[in-house]
Motif scaffolding. Structure first.
Motif, PDB file in Angstrom:
ATOM      1  N   LYS A  12     -23.909  14.220   8.371  1.00 42.35           N
ATOM      2  CA  LYS A  12     -23.364  13.550   7.200  1.00 42.35           C
ATOM      3  C   LYS A  12     -22.893  12.158   7.607  1.00 42.35           C
ATOM      4  N   LEU A  13     -23.200  11.180   6.765  1.00 42.44           N
ATOM      5  CA  LEU A  13     -22.746   9.815   7.005  1.00 42.44           C
ATOM      6  C   LEU A  13     -21.454   9.568   6.231  1.00 42.44           C
ATOM      7  N   VAL A  14     -20.550   8.803   6.834  1.00 40.08           N
ATOM      8  CA  VAL A  14     -19.334   8.423   6.125  1.00 40.08           C
ATOM      9  C   VAL A  14     -19.697   7.319   5.130  1.00 40.08           C
ATOM     10  N   GLY A  15     -18.756   6.957   4.282  1.00 36.24           N
ATOM     11  CA  GLY A  15     -19.008   5.897   3.315  1.00 36.24           C
ATOM     12  C   GLY A  15     -19.301   4.570   3.985  1.00 36.24           C
ATOM     13  N   PRO A  16     -19.946   3.641   3.288  1.00 35.27           N
ATOM     14  CA  PRO A  16     -20.346   2.370   3.885  1.00 35.27           C
ATOM     15  C   PRO A  16     -19.187   1.552   4.449  1.00 35.27           C
ATOM     16  N   LYS A  17     -17.972   1.763   3.925  1.00 34.98           N
ATOM     17  CA  LYS A  17     -16.815   1.013   4.431  1.00 34.98           C
ATOM     18  C   LYS A  17     -15.969   1.834   5.399  1.00 34.98           C
ATOM     19  N   GLU A  18     -16.336   3.106   5.568  1.00 35.69           N
ATOM     20  CA  GLU A  18     -15.607   3.964   6.508  1.00 35.69           C
ATOM     21  C   GLU A  18     -16.224   3.869   7.896  1.00 35.69           C
ATOM     22  N   VAL A  19     -15.432   4.261   8.896  1.00 39.22           N
ATOM     23  CA  VAL A  19     -15.893   4.175  10.285  1.00 39.22           C
ATOM     24  C   VAL A  19     -16.284   5.558  10.791  1.00 39.22           C
ATOM     25  N   GLY A  20     -17.470   5.617  11.366  1.00 40.96           N
ATOM     26  CA  GLY A  20     -17.962   6.854  11.978  1.00 40.96           C
ATOM     27  C   GLY A  20     -18.541   6.531  13.345  1.00 40.96           C
ATOM     28  N   TYR A  21     -19.428   7.388  13.825  1.00 39.41           N
ATOM     29  CA  TYR A  21     -20.078   7.161  15.118  1.00 39.41           C
ATOM     30  C   TYR A  21     -21.398   6.418  14.922  1.00 39.41           C
ATOM     31  N   ASN A  22     -21.727   5.558  15.882  1.00 39.17           N
ATOM     32  CA  ASN A  22     -22.970   4.804  15.883  1.00 39.17           C
ATOM     33  C   ASN A  22     -24.163   5.769  15.814  1.00 39.17           C
ATOM     34  N   VAL A  23     -24.951   5.661  14.752  1.00 36.99           N
ATOM     35  CA  VAL A  23     -26.053   6.589  14.498  1.00 36.99           C
ATOM     36  C   VAL A  23     -27.098   6.557  15.612  1.00 36.99           C
ATOM     37  N   LYS A  24     -27.511   5.367  16.027  1.00 35.14           N
ATOM     38  CA  LYS A  24     -28.551   5.264  17.054  1.00 35.14           C
ATOM     39  C   LYS A  24     -28.105   5.874  18.371  1.00 35.14           C
ATOM     40  N   GLN A  25     -26.836   5.645  18.756  1.00 34.95           N
ATOM     41  CA  GLN A  25     -26.335   6.195  20.010  1.00 34.95           C
ATOM     42  C   GLN A  25     -26.292   7.720  19.973  1.00 34.95           C
ATOM     43  N   VAL A  26     -25.831   8.259  18.854  1.00 31.88           N
ATOM     44  CA  VAL A  26     -25.764   9.719  18.724  1.00 31.88           C
ATOM     45  C   VAL A  26     -27.161  10.312  18.769  1.00 31.88           C
ATOM     46  N   ASP A  27     -28.081   9.752  17.979  1.00 30.77           N
ATOM     47  CA  ASP A  27     -29.448  10.275  17.939  1.00 30.77           C
ATOM     48  C   ASP A  27     -30.113  10.211  19.306  1.00 30.77           C
ATOM     49  N   LEU A  28     -29.928   9.097  20.027  1.00 29.66           N
ATOM     50  CA  LEU A  28     -30.537   8.943  21.345  1.00 29.66           C
ATOM     51  C   LEU A  28     -30.002   9.980  22.323  1.00 29.66           C
ATOM     52  N   PHE A  29     -28.680  10.152  22.341  1.00 29.23           N
ATOM     53  CA  PHE A  29     -28.097  11.129  23.261  1.00 29.23           C
ATOM     54  C   PHE A  29     -28.595  12.536  22.950  1.00 29.23           C
ATOM     55  N   LEU A  30     -28.615  12.897  21.677  1.00 33.12           N
ATOM     56  CA  LEU A  30     -29.037  14.245  21.308  1.00 33.12           C
ATOM     57  C   LEU A  30     -30.515  14.479  21.609  1.00 33.12           C
ATOM     58  N   GLU A  31     -31.341  13.452  21.434  1.00 29.68           N
ATOM     59  CA  GLU A  31     -32.763  13.588  21.775  1.00 29.68           C
ATOM     60  C   GLU A  31     -32.944  13.811  23.272  1.00 29.68           C
ATOM     61  N   GLN A  32     -32.192  13.058  24.085  1.00 24.68           N
ATOM     62  CA  GLN A  32     -32.274  13.217  25.539  1.00 24.68           C
ATOM     63  C   GLN A  32     -31.761  14.592  25.971  1.00 24.68           C
ATOM     64  N   ALA A  33     -30.647  15.021  25.373  1.00 27.34           N
ATOM     65  CA  ALA A  33     -30.082  16.322  25.715  1.00 27.34           C
ATOM     66  C   ALA A  33     -31.047  17.445  25.344  1.00 27.34           C
ATOM     67  N   ARG A  34     -31.647  17.334  24.169  1.00 31.59           N
ATOM     68  CA  ARG A  34     -32.592  18.365  23.719  1.00 31.59           C
ATOM     69  C   ARG A  34     -33.820  18.415  24.627  1.00 31.59           C
ATOM     70  N   ALA A  35     -34.344  17.245  24.978  1.00 31.96           N
ATOM     71  CA  ALA A  35     -35.526  17.199  25.845  1.00 31.96           C
ATOM     72  C   ALA A  35     -35.230  17.830  27.199  1.00 31.96           C
ATOM     73  N   TYR A  36     -34.061  17.526  27.749  1.00 28.77           N
ATOM     74  CA  TYR A  36     -33.710  18.100  29.051  1.00 28.77           C
ATOM     75  C   TYR A  36     -33.485  19.606  28.932  1.00 28.77           C
ATOM     76  N   PHE A  37     -32.792  20.020  27.880  1.00 29.34           N
ATOM     77  CA  PHE A  37     -32.479  21.442  27.725  1.00 29.34           C
ATOM     78  C   PHE A  37     -33.750  22.269  27.596  1.00 29.34           C
ATOM     79  N   LEU A  38     -34.733  21.745  26.866  1.00 28.85           N
ATOM     80  CA  LEU A  38     -35.980  22.482  26.649  1.00 28.85           C
ATOM     81  C   LEU A  38     -36.896  22.446  27.866  1.00 28.85           C
ATOM     82  N   ASN A  39     -36.675  21.475  28.756  1.00 26.35           N
ATOM     83  CA  ASN A  39     -37.509  21.353  29.950  1.00 26.35           C
ATOM     84  C   ASN A  39     -36.667  20.817  31.093  1.00 26.35           C
TER      85      ASN A  39
END
Length: 197
Positions: A12-39
């Motif tokens: 879920k994304l926060v509102g455009p004026k609210e502060v959340g986590y950087n989407v690209k950084q989160v997606d990149l980390f999770l992709e790397q973690a998933r790739a390592y976990f699966l192999n």
């Protein structure tokens, strides 16, 4: 464009004026973690449960909900801990795993047995931000019961622990408390089975 981004989001994304986590950084980390976990034999650098636990993301307006990402990271960490346990037992036997757990518990227990007000060092700078000693000591007493008497305490309580602020010598040094609790989470995640396992 904004609508398309929202429908492709993992969290879920926060509102455009609210502060959340950087989407690209989160997606990149999770992709790397998933790739390592699966192999685990991947050529990329290995990712450990410690890496998951200590991962941090920049703040960004309109980013991912921090609460949603944090909850997912907790689940991922638990899976990595279980995987690490299975790999160690497969390589060196269950005795090696029990020795690792015992050694960590022994180190933590020694500090937990210190008197209230003396468990952690005080900041060297008079005005440095620190943690309220009463709050930290109260959690430490709960942890001692958990470790020595099979007390009931969720790892999420430790993960989400918040302490009142203090100034300088009136409190415990934040970095030392944080490092200690990091080891506590590592131990608790290793001891407590995952739901449904």
């Amino acid at each position: 464009m904004e609508q398309r981004t929202r429908t492709r989001s993992k969290f879920k994304l926060v509102g455009p004026k609210e502060v959340g986590y950087n989407v690209k950084q989160v997606d990149l980390f999770l992709e790397q973690a998933r790739a390592y976990f699966l192999n685990a034999d991947t050529q990329d650098r290995s990712i450990t449960s410690h890496d998951v636990r200590t991962a941090s993301f920049d703040a960004a307006k309109g980013g991912y909900s921090a609460q949603a990402v944090d909850a997912a990271m907790d689940r991922i960490e638990d899976e990595f801990v279980l995987r690490e346990k299975e790999l160690l037992i497969a390589a060196k036997g269950e005795k090696a795993w029990m020795m690792k757990i015992g050694k960590t518990a022994s180190v933590l227990r020694a500090r937990l047995h210190r008197p209230d007000g003396e468990r952690f060092r005080r900041p060297s700078k008079r005005n440095a931000q620190s943690y309220d000693t009463y709050d930290v000591d109260m959690l430490c007493r709960e942890l001692l019961v958990y470790i020595e008497d099979n007390g009931e305490l969720s790892v999420d309580v430790v993960r989400r622990a918040v302490f009142a602020p203090a100034k300088g010598y009136d409190g415990y040094e934040e970095s030392q408390v944080d490092a200690f609790l990091d080891k506590v989470v590592e131990l608790m995640a290793a001891i407590d089975p995952l739901p449904g396992k």
